[in-house]
Design an enzyme around this catalytic site. Structure first.
Site, PDB file in Angstrom:
ATOM      1  N   ALA A 264       0.809  -1.211   0.000  1.00 41.82           N
ATOM      2  CA  ALA A 264       0.000   0.000   0.000  1.00 41.82           C
ATOM      3  C   ALA A 264       0.846   1.266   0.000  1.00 41.82           C
ATOM      4  O   ALA A 264       0.328   2.350  -0.232  1.00 41.82           O
ATOM      5  CB  ALA A 264      -0.933   0.014   1.217  1.00 41.82           C
ATOM      6  N   LYS A 265       2.147   1.138   0.291  1.00 43.34           N
ATOM      7  CA  LYS A 265       3.108   2.249   0.241  1.00 43.34           C
ATOM      8  C   LYS A 265       2.587   3.487   0.960  1.00 43.34           C
ATOM      9  O   LYS A 265       2.670   4.609   0.457  1.00 43.34           O
ATOM     10  CB  LYS A 265       3.486   2.571  -1.202  1.00 43.34           C
ATOM     11  N   ARG A 266       2.089   3.294   2.152  1.00 43.66           N
ATOM     12  CA  ARG A 266       1.545   4.409   2.919  1.00 43.66           C
ATOM     13  C   ARG A 266       2.669   5.280   3.471  1.00 43.66           C
ATOM     14  O   ARG A 266       3.735   4.789   3.841  1.00 43.66           O
ATOM     15  CB  ARG A 266       0.662   3.901   4.053  1.00 43.66           C
TER      16      ARG A 266
END
Length: 300
Positions: free
Chosen positions: A117-119
């Site tokens: 999700a590369k938050r």
């Protein structure tokens, strides 16, 4: 010394059983899964072109069929499955419901799930992202989460703290395979280190003293070539996208990762997924990649 898969070990013939989550650190669980099943990570990337290749509609029914097929074919034999959250989010709440079910069923079958999700944010917002994916009772709880540190490594503190508390892990974007990444990650700081090297140093500090493997990993592209100027042996796992469709091969792994190669979790997405929707063909493709990776790592 940690045991590693022997050349004649076949992960699909002796898969470990369903997980019972006990809060054991992610690094320890990942090391065990890699030793038992091999280190292969397969992405679950239901983008429109793959749905079409499978003869499925670009709709919720196609999404559900795609995800269910991948999980049923692979979750009982590969170490890691990595759903790309964006391809589910584009369908709104119904897509997220499919993602929740996929994560839960994959973990029930024994695979570790890394949520891609590369938050990345600051303060309470970063804390909320962490709660969504790293709190064990959350519907989307995953064994690990990909995060972006480019608001400053310290911005990840809420996720680091919750991962430690829950026994989950993080994969921090450090040296990514996209060409644009270099303008940030290879930039040289005032202390002479690149930004990417600084991220690896932060992770080494997080993993200090953790055995057999730390829970705080880095995303490092397998397509980057010689990385000998970087200290990749930072005590945690290295999630390595780029094998297959992006051009890297399992044979490249020792050259790229050097002494850290045994901690590499090579990610293959399209190279496996294009063999669907036949479950047997998906398993066959995963087994071929796993065998090639095993051979490359064992020979290193």
């Amino acid at each position: 010394m940690t045991a590693h898969p022997s050349p004649d070990h076949h992960p699909s013939t002796r898969p470990s059983g369903p997980q019972t989550f006990s809060g054991e650190p992610f690094g320890a669980r990942l090391r065990r899964a890699m030793d038992e099943r091999g280190p292969l990570c397969v992405g679950i990337d239901p983008h429109a072109s793959l749905l079409a290749e499978w003869g499925l509609g670009d709709d919720i029914a196609g999404l559900e069929r795609f995800s269910r097929t991948v999980v049923e074919a692979l979750a009982d034999r590969v170490a890691v499955l990595k759903p790309q959250s964006a391809f589910f989010e584009r369908f709104g709440s119904r897509g997220l419901a499919v993602l929740e079910k996929s994560v839960q069923e994959a973990r029930a079958a024994g695979a570790l799930v890394v949520m891609d999700a590369k938050r990345g944010d600051i303060g309470s917002t970063m804390a909320a992202y962490a709660e969504a994916f790293l709190r064990p009772e959350a519907p989307l709880f995953s064994d690990a989460l990909t995060v972006s540190p480019y608001l400053g490594y310290g911005s990840l503190s809420p996720a680091v703290a919750l991962a430690r508390e829950s026994g989950a892990g993080l994969f921090v974007l450090a040296l990514t395979s996209n060409p644009e990444g270099g303008e940030v990650q290879h930039a040289v700081r005032a202390d002479g280190r690149t930004v990417g090297a600084t991220m690896l140093a932060h992770l080494a500090a997080e993993n200090a003293g953790e055995e057999p493997l730390g829970s705080f990993g880095a995303v490092v592209g397998a397509t980057l070539g010689d990385l000998s100027s970087y200290d990749l042996d930072m005590g945690g796992p290295l999630l390595a996208p780029g094998i297959g469709a992006q051009g890297a091969t399992p044979a490249d792994l020792p050259r790229v990762f050097g002494a850290a190669v045994r901690n590499v979790v090579p990610n293959v997405s399209r190279g496996v997924l294009r063999h669907g929707p036949d479950a047997g063909a998906l398993r066959g493709a995963a087994e071929r990649f796993a065998a090639e990776i095993r051979q490359a790592v064992t020979a290193a």
